[in-house]
Write an enzyme that holds these catalytic residues in place. Structure first.
Site, PDB file in Angstrom:
ATOM      1  N   ASP A  32       0.866  -1.187   0.000  1.00 37.75           N
ATOM      2  CA  ASP A  32       0.000   0.000   0.000  1.00 37.75           C
ATOM      3  C   ASP A  32       0.900   1.234   0.000  1.00 37.75           C
ATOM      4  OD1 ASP A  32      -3.231   0.363   1.231  1.00 37.75           O
ATOM      5  OD2 ASP A  32      -1.961   2.111   0.914  1.00 37.75           O
ATOM      6  N   TYR A 142     -14.811   5.718 -13.748  1.00 36.55           N
ATOM      7  CA  TYR A 142     -14.432   4.761 -12.700  1.00 36.55           C
ATOM      8  C   TYR A 142     -14.993   3.367 -13.022  1.00 36.55           C
ATOM      9  CZ  TYR A 142     -14.992   2.297  -8.239  1.00 36.55           C
ATOM     10  OH  TYR A 142     -15.002   1.348  -7.254  1.00 36.55           O
TER      11      TYR A 142
END
Ligand SMILES: NC(=O)c1ccc[n+]([C@@H]2O[C@H](COP(=O)([O-])OP(=O)(O)OC[C@H]3O[C@@H](n4cnc5c(N)ncnc54)[C@H](O)[C@@H]3O)[C@@H](O)[C@H]2O)c1
Length: 339
Positions: A32, A142
């Site tokens: 991450d 998206y």
């Protein structure tokens, strides 16, 4: 025991899935960049590699460290509104990160891949509840980026045998019932945390977008699925991929709640009114989005255990009430304990 790489495991949904994997004894490495995620959201027991998916060498090196049984890919750009201002970035980033991650997985001999996909790829659905046979026709960049990622994974399977599951989440909501994890986005765009922030005085009054829909109380209806149930769906699907084919599932509670019903649930949890104002509809917001979860139930045995709106809202409220500054506050508390 299996070993998984979890991208975006410091984020909201990813962190809850990491906790569920650790709880059943799996080994977890989180990758991450902490752009949206939080170091404090990565449960002790998981290894955190701080880095970006654009770093292909890091992906290959991380996957080369011991044999991984699967990759769970949560890390993405995921704000619908932002995607309509910057569509090329959304499509380029979400598609290319998924493809290079799949490429690294194939090179490392990983056999299973789970993609966080979205109900946004259905656009304006033709029927409710929405099952997997519904046509895909995204109305946002998206949604389009996730549809392209799903299609790219089909090729990874067809050519290289990488088995994948695309999980089309409806609205993930709620928090770990044990109080260890919650939802902490900045900016926060989701209804339940914004209603909770409003009632706790931690955010502005909530705006209700649209009160003239063709629904019983005039506000939009959505399917909220508890994040712990969502985590359970990931575990079941991972197991199914061991000897099953690539698959797609709609993941939702199968029931809908209106904005006004959510507000009422937050008021029950807090014991006081949610400050809110009534505004116009937002463009492109359909009146009702509810999942059919029949396929997921039948093929994996999944069923929502925290499907009641009061469970979802109650856990979200409890976490935020205990952590008014979110994970930032949790870090401060930890420092105070160790000082
Ligand atoms: N939350 C929902 O209701 C919902 C609904 C449908 C689909 N999804 C999808 O589920 C996934 C997780 O959603 P979430 O709400 O947990 O999001 P989140 O923003 O909380 O988590 C995403 C994590 O990925 C990390 N990340 C993002 N880009 C990265 C990069 N380039 N390299 C490394 N790390 C990166 C972020 O720091 C963050 O920790 C996303 O793919 C989203 O599109 C979420």
């Amino acid at each position: 025991m299996a070993r998984y790489l979890v991208t975006g495991g410091a984020g909201y949904v990813g962190s809850h899935v990491v906790l569920a994997l650790l709880n059943r004894g799996d080994d977890v490495v989180v990758l991450d960049n902490l752009r949206q995620g939080h170091r404090e959201a990565v449960s002790p027991g998981a290894e955190l590699v701080v880095g970006d998916l654009a770093d292909h060498k890091l992906l290959r090196d991380t996957l080369a460290r011991g044999q991984f049984d699967g990759v769970l890919h949560f890390a993405a750009l995921s704000l619908v509104g932002e995607s309509m201002r910057d569509p090329m970035r959304y499509i380029a980033e979400n598609l290319s990160h998924t493809m290079w991650l799949a490429d690294a997985a194939v090179r490392a001999g990983v056999r299973r891949f789970v993609l966080s996909s979205t109900a946004a790829l259905f656009g304006l659905p033709t029927r409710i509840p929405i099952d997997e046979a519904e046509q895909v026709a995204p109305v946002s960049a998206y949604g389009e980026s996730k549809l392209m990622a799903e299609r790219g994974l089909e090729w990874a399977d067809r050519i290289h045998g990488l088995r994948s599951a695309s999980l089309r989440y409806f609205n993930a909501a709620g928090a770990d019932p044990g109080g260890r994890l919650g939802e902490d986005h900045n900016p926060e765009t989701h209804l339940i945390p914004n209603a909770v922030n409003a009632v706790l005085g931690l955010g502005p009054p909530l705006t209700v977008f649209g009160t003239d829909y063709d629904t019983p109380d005039g506000t939009a209806i959505r399917d909220y699925v508890h994040v712990a149930d969502l985590a359970d769906a990931h575990l079941r699907v991972l197991d199914k991929l061991v000897d099953g084919p690539s698959c797609r599932y709609n993941v939702g509670s199968g029931t809908g709640a209106s904005v006004m019903e959510v507000i009422a649930a937050v008021e029950r949890a807090a014991g006081r009114p949610v400050p809110h104002t009534l505004g116009p509809r937002r463009e492109g917001d359909p009146p009702v989005l509810v999942a059919s979860n029949e396929r997921l139930r039948q093929e994996t045995g999944w069923s929502p255990r925290l499907g009641a709106l009061d469970d979802i809202v109650g856990t979200a409220y409890a976490w935020r009430a205990r952590n008014p500054s979110g994970y930032k506050g949790m870090a401060v508390k930890k420092e105070a304990v160790s000082a």
